[in-house]
Design a protein around this motif. Structure first.
Motif, short mmCIF file in Angstrom:
data_model
loop_
_atom_site.label_atom_id
_atom_site.label_comp_id
_atom_site.label_asym_id
_atom_site.label_seq_id
_atom_site.Cartn_x
_atom_site.Cartn_y
_atom_site.Cartn_z
N PRO A 1 7.22 5.60 1.08
CA PRO A 1 6.53 4.51 0.79
C PRO A 1 6.54 3.33 1.88
N ASP A 2 7.42 3.28 2.86
CA ASP A 2 7.90 2.36 3.55
C ASP A 2 6.56 1.98 4.35
N ILE A 3 5.75 2.77 4.76
CA ILE A 3 4.76 2.32 5.69
C ILE A 3 3.75 1.09 4.97
N LEU A 4 3.92 1.20 3.72
CA LEU A 4 3.04 0.29 2.79
C LEU A 4 3.42 -1.01 3.22
N ALA B 1 0.79 6.62 15.67
CA ALA B 1 -0.06 6.68 16.92
C ALA B 1 0.65 5.83 17.97
N THR B 2 0.80 6.50 19.20
CA THR B 2 1.85 5.74 20.17
C THR B 2 1.28 4.69 20.86
N LYS B 3 0.07 4.01 20.62
CA LYS B 3 -0.38 2.69 21.08
C LYS B 3 -1.48 2.25 20.20
N PRO B 4 -1.51 0.96 20.17
CA PRO B 4 -2.60 0.33 19.32
C PRO B 4 -4.18 0.82 20.08
N TYR B 5 -4.99 1.40 19.24
CA TYR B 5 -6.43 1.58 19.63
C TYR B 5 -7.32 0.27 19.72
N ILE B 6 -7.10 -0.47 20.83
CA ILE B 6 -7.97 -2.02 20.77
C ILE B 6 -8.68 -1.62 22.09
N TYR C 1 -8.82 9.15 0.41
CA TYR C 1 -7.71 9.27 -0.73
C TYR C 1 -6.46 8.93 0.09
N GLU C 2 -5.50 8.52 -0.64
CA GLU C 2 -4.55 7.75 -0.26
C GLU C 2 -3.65 8.49 0.96
N TRP C 3 -3.33 9.67 0.66
CA TRP C 3 -2.63 10.68 1.54
C TRP C 3 -3.51 10.42 3.39
N VAL C 4 -4.69 10.27 3.48
CA VAL C 4 -5.50 10.33 4.59
C VAL C 4 -5.75 8.94 5.28
N MET C 5 -5.61 7.71 4.10
CA MET C 5 -6.16 6.48 4.09
C MET C 5 -4.87 5.66 4.86
N VAL C 6 -3.62 6.10 4.43
CA VAL C 6 -2.75 5.30 4.73
C VAL C 6 -2.21 5.59 6.09
N LEU D 1 -3.40 2.37 8.40
CA LEU D 1 -2.16 1.58 8.73
C LEU D 1 -1.67 2.06 10.09
N GLY D 2 -1.55 3.40 10.27
CA GLY D 2 -1.01 3.73 11.44
C GLY D 2 -2.16 3.96 12.96
N MET D 3 -3.06 4.75 12.53
CA MET D 3 -4.02 4.81 13.74
C MET D 3 -4.76 3.73 14.06
N GLY D 4 -5.38 3.08 12.77
CA GLY D 4 -6.38 2.12 13.33
C GLY D 4 -5.64 0.87 13.73
N LEU D 5 -4.78 0.44 12.85
CA LEU D 5 -4.31 -0.97 12.81
C LEU D 5 -2.78 -0.90 13.53
N ASN D 6 -2.24 0.24 13.80
CA ASN D 6 -0.84 0.25 14.36
C ASN D 6 0.11 -0.75 13.67
#
Ligand SMILES: Cc1cc2nc3c(=O)[nH]c(=O)nc-3n(C[C@H](O)[C@H](O)[C@H](O)COP(=O)(O)OP(=O)(O)OC[C@H]3O[C@@H](n4cnc5c(N)ncnc54)[C@H](O)[C@@H]3O)c2cc1C
Ligand code: SF4
Length: 509
Positions: free
Chosen positions: A326-329, A423-428, A402-407, A411-416
Motif C-alpha cells: 500500500p506504500d504507493i498510496l 514508469a522510468t520517466k514522467p510522461y510530460i 478498479y483500484e488495481w488498474v487505477m493506482v 500514480l505511477g504512469m500518469g503522475l510519476n
C-alpha cells in the motif's frame, strides 16, 4: 441452523468468469445440490464515491445477467442488495445455514485482506480463498521476488510473458517477424478522410433498463446515464471482441496513439470494461489476435501492438499494483497539492484538447490511452494537482476503473508520483506532442507554438514552468536529459515570464 452439507460461494462483482474457480472447487467437492451462490450489491460502496453512472449500470447489470445465467444452469443464487458486503454475506449465511464459504481472491489489496484476514471470523465459519485466475501473472510471475525499490521495465516483463505463453514465438523460441517491438510503426497521426468503423452497441434489455431506472432514482453518480449501450453479458462482450478482430485490429497499431476531435475511439478495442469484469479472458484475446496474424488478415505491428497491451501492459500494471501497495498510496514525488479544478467536473474550458477529452469522460466514462496519459494526466502533473485527488477523479470518471488498474496507471504512469518505480520517466509534454498526434490545436483559441503571452497554450507555459521549477530533479533522471536541455535556450527574462504566467494560470485554476 447450520447445515453441515451446505456450502456457499461468494462471487464478487468483477469476477464474472466463465469458469469460476470457487464454483468449480465447491461443486467438485460437495456436488451442485449442496452449493449456494451469493452475490452482493453493496450500497455503501456505491455512495463512497460518485462513480460514473454508466459504470454503475455496467457492473450491476452484468452481475444480474451473470446471476440469471447461473440460475438457468441450475444453481441456487442468492442476490443480496445490502449496505455492506459483510451484511449481505451474513444475511445469506443466516438464511441458508452454510457451513463453509468459498471465494476467489479479490484483485484489490483491501478486498483480498478482507477475504483472507477478516471474513472467517466475521462470519464464524471456515473460508477458502482460491487463487485469482483473471490475470496471467497470477499463474506465471516473471519476477516472483522483486527487489524493493528496483526499477523493472515493462519490455522485459512482456518478453518473459510472451515466451512463457508462446505468443508470437517461432519454433526456435524467437519473436516471429524477427522483432519484439513494432512501436516505431505505431505512432501515426490519423490521416484526413479515413473512415473509422463504428463500435458495436448493445441496446439495454429489461434488466439493464431496471438498473438504469434505479440509478436515476437514487440520484447517485457522476456523468451521463442516457445512451447506455455497453455489453453486459459474456456473449455480447465476445461479439464486441469479434467485431474488433474483424474490423479494427488490422489498423490498431498505426493509430493507437493518434487523437481526434471527432472520434472517441479510432481503432481501439474498447474491451477494458469487459476484461476487468471477467467477461473476457486475456489469454483468449491474445491467442485470437495471433490467429489473425497467422491467417494473414492483420499485420504484425497491429497484432504485436495489441498483444503487448493485453499481456504486457495490463499484466505489468497488475503486477506493479501488488508490488507497490500500500506504500504507493503515500507517494508524491513531485509534491502536487492542488485540488481538482471545478471544470474537470463539467468539461467547460477554453483548452480544446481538454474540453473534448473531458466531455467524453462525462458522456461515456471513456477516453483512450493517449488521451488519459498525454492530455489528462500530463495536465494534472504539470499543474501540480494532488495525486490522490487525481486518482479519485479517474476512479469515478471511467467505466473501466478498479483500484488495481487505477493506482499504478494514475500514480505511477500518469503522475510519476512514485518517483519512477513503475514508469522510468514522467510522461510530460508541451503542446508540440498534442499537436503532432491530434487535430485539437487546429481549432483551439490558444496558440500551440507560444509559451507566454495572452494566446499561449497553457500546456506550454506549464511544461516550461515545470522544467524550470523541477530542473534539478529532472536532470537526475537520465531519460529526461533531452527535455531539460531545452532550458538552455531560455534567457532569464523568458524564464521569469514563464514562471509569472504559470503562477497566474495556476492561481486561477
Ligand atoms: C492515467 C491512466 C488511467 C488509466 N485508467 C485505466 C482504468 O481505470 N482501467 C483500465 O482498464 N485501464 C486504464 N488505463 C489503461 C488504458 O488507458 C486503458 O486500459 C485503455 O485505454 C482502455 O481502452 P481500450 O480497451 O480501447 O484499450 P486498447 O488500446 O484497445 O488496448 C487493449 C487493452 O489493453 C489493456 N491495457 C492497455 N494498456 C493498459 C494499461 N496501462 N493498464 C491496464 N490495461 C491496459 C486494456 O485491457 C485494454 O482494453 C489507464 C491509463 C492511464 C495512463
Ligand atoms: S493549443 Fe494547447 S490547449 Fe489548445 S488544443 Fe493544443 S495543446 Fe490543447
Amino acid at each position: 441452523m447450520v447445515n453441515k452439507h451446505r456450502v456457499s460461494i461468494w462471487v464478487l462483482g468483477d469476477q464474472l468468469l466463465n469458469k469460476h474457480p470457487a464454483i468449480e472447487a465447491a461443486e467438485t467437492t460437495h456436488g451442485r445440490g449442496s452449493v449456494r451462490i451469493v452475490m452482493v450489491e453493496s450500497l455503501r460502496r456505491v455512495r463512497r464515491l460518485a462513480y460514473h453512472r454508466k459504470k454503475l449500470v455496467l457492473i450491476f447489470s452484468a452481475m444480474r445477467h451473470y446471476a440469471r445465467r447461473l440460475q438457468t444452469e441450475g444453481y441456487v443464487v442468492d442476490y443480496q442488495q445490502t449496505e455492506t458486503f459483510l451484511e449481505g454475506l451474513k444475511a445469506h449465511i443466516f438464511a441458508h445455514g452454510s457451513a463453509h464459504l468459498y471465494t476467489m481472491a479479490a484483485s484489490t489489496y483491501g478486498g483480498r485482506r478482507f477475504q483472507e484476514a477478516r471474513l472467517a471470523d466475521a462470519l464464524d465459519l471456515p473460508v477458502t480463498v482460491l487463487p485469482n485466475t483473471q490475470f496471467l501473472s497470477e499463474h506465471y510471475n516473471p519476477y516472483p521476488d522483486p527487489t524493493p525499490g528496483k526499477r523493472y521495465v515493462m519490455e522485459h516483463f512482456y518478453r518473459a510473458m510472451r515466451r512463457h505463453f508462446r505468443l508470437l514465438i517461432d519454433e526456435a523460441g524467437d519473436p516471429v517477424g524477427g522483432q519484439w517491438n513494432y512501436d516505431k510503426l505505431n505512432r501515426k497521426r490519423l490521416p484526413k478522410g479515413l473512415t473509422l468503423p463504428e463500435i458495436p452497441r448493445f441496446p439495454p434489455d429489461e434488466i439493464t433498463l431496471k438498473v438504469m431506472k434505479e440509478i436515476e432514482d437514487s440520484g447517485e453518480g457522476f456523468g451521463k446515464l442516457a445512451g447506455f449501450d455497453l455489453a453486459v453479458t459474456r456473449e455480447q462482450a465476445q461479439a464486441a471482441f469479434d467485431d474488433f478482430l474483424t474490423r479494427r485490429l488490422a489498423d490498431f497499431g498505426p493509430y493507437e496513439d493518434a487523437m481526434s476531435r471527432d472520434h472517441t475511439t479510432l481503432f481501439h478495442s474498447v474491451l477494458s470494461p469487459y476484461l476487468n469484469l471477467g467477461l473476457l479472458e486475456p489469454l483468449n484475446l491474445a491467442r485470437a489476435a495471433e490467429d489473425r496474424y497467422r491467417a494473414k488478415t492483420s499485420p504484425i505491428n497491429s497484432v504485436e501492438g495489441f498483444i503487448r497491451q493485453i499481456i504486457g501492459w495490463r499484466e505489468f500494471i497488475y503486477w506493479q499494483y501488488w508490488r507497490t501497495m500500500p506504500d504507493i498510496l503515500m507517494a508524491n514525488f513531485w509534491g502536487g497539492n492542488r485540488p481538482i479544478p471545478d471544470w474537470f467536473w463539467h468539461g467547460k474550458t477554453e483548452m480544446n484538447c481538454l474540453q473534448h477529452v473531458l466531455s467524453r469522460v462525462l458522456e461515456q466514462g471513456y477516453a483512450h490511452h493517449i488521451e488519459r496519459l498525454m492530455v489528462l494526466s500530463n495536465f494534472c502533473l504539470l499543474a501540480g494537482l494532488d495525486p490522490i485527488a487525481v486518482k479519485d477523479w479517474f476512479t469515478l470518471g471511467f467505466i473501466d476503473a478498479y483500484e488495481w488498474v487505477m493506482v499504478p496507471n494514475v500514480l505511477g504512469m500518469g503522475l510519476n508520483a512514485d518517483g519512477g518505480i513503475i514508469a522510468t520517466k514522467p510522461y510530460i509534454a508541451s503542446a508540440n506532442y498534442i499537436n503532432k498526434m491530434s487535430d485539437y490545436c487546429q481549432s483551439c483559441g490558444y496558440n500551440q507554438k507560444k509559451r507566454t503571452g495572452p494566446q499561449a497554450c497553457p500546456f506550454n507555459t506549464l511544461y516550461w514552468n515545470f522544467l524550470i521549477k523541477k530542473e534539478e530533479l529532472l536532470r537526475a533522471n537520465p531519460r529526461l536529459g533531452r527535455n531539460v536541455l531545452g532550458l538552455r535556450y531560455l534567457d532569464d527574462a523568458e524564464r521569469q515570464a514563464v514562471i509569472e504566467q504559470g503562477e497566474q494560470f495556476l492561481e486561477n485554476l
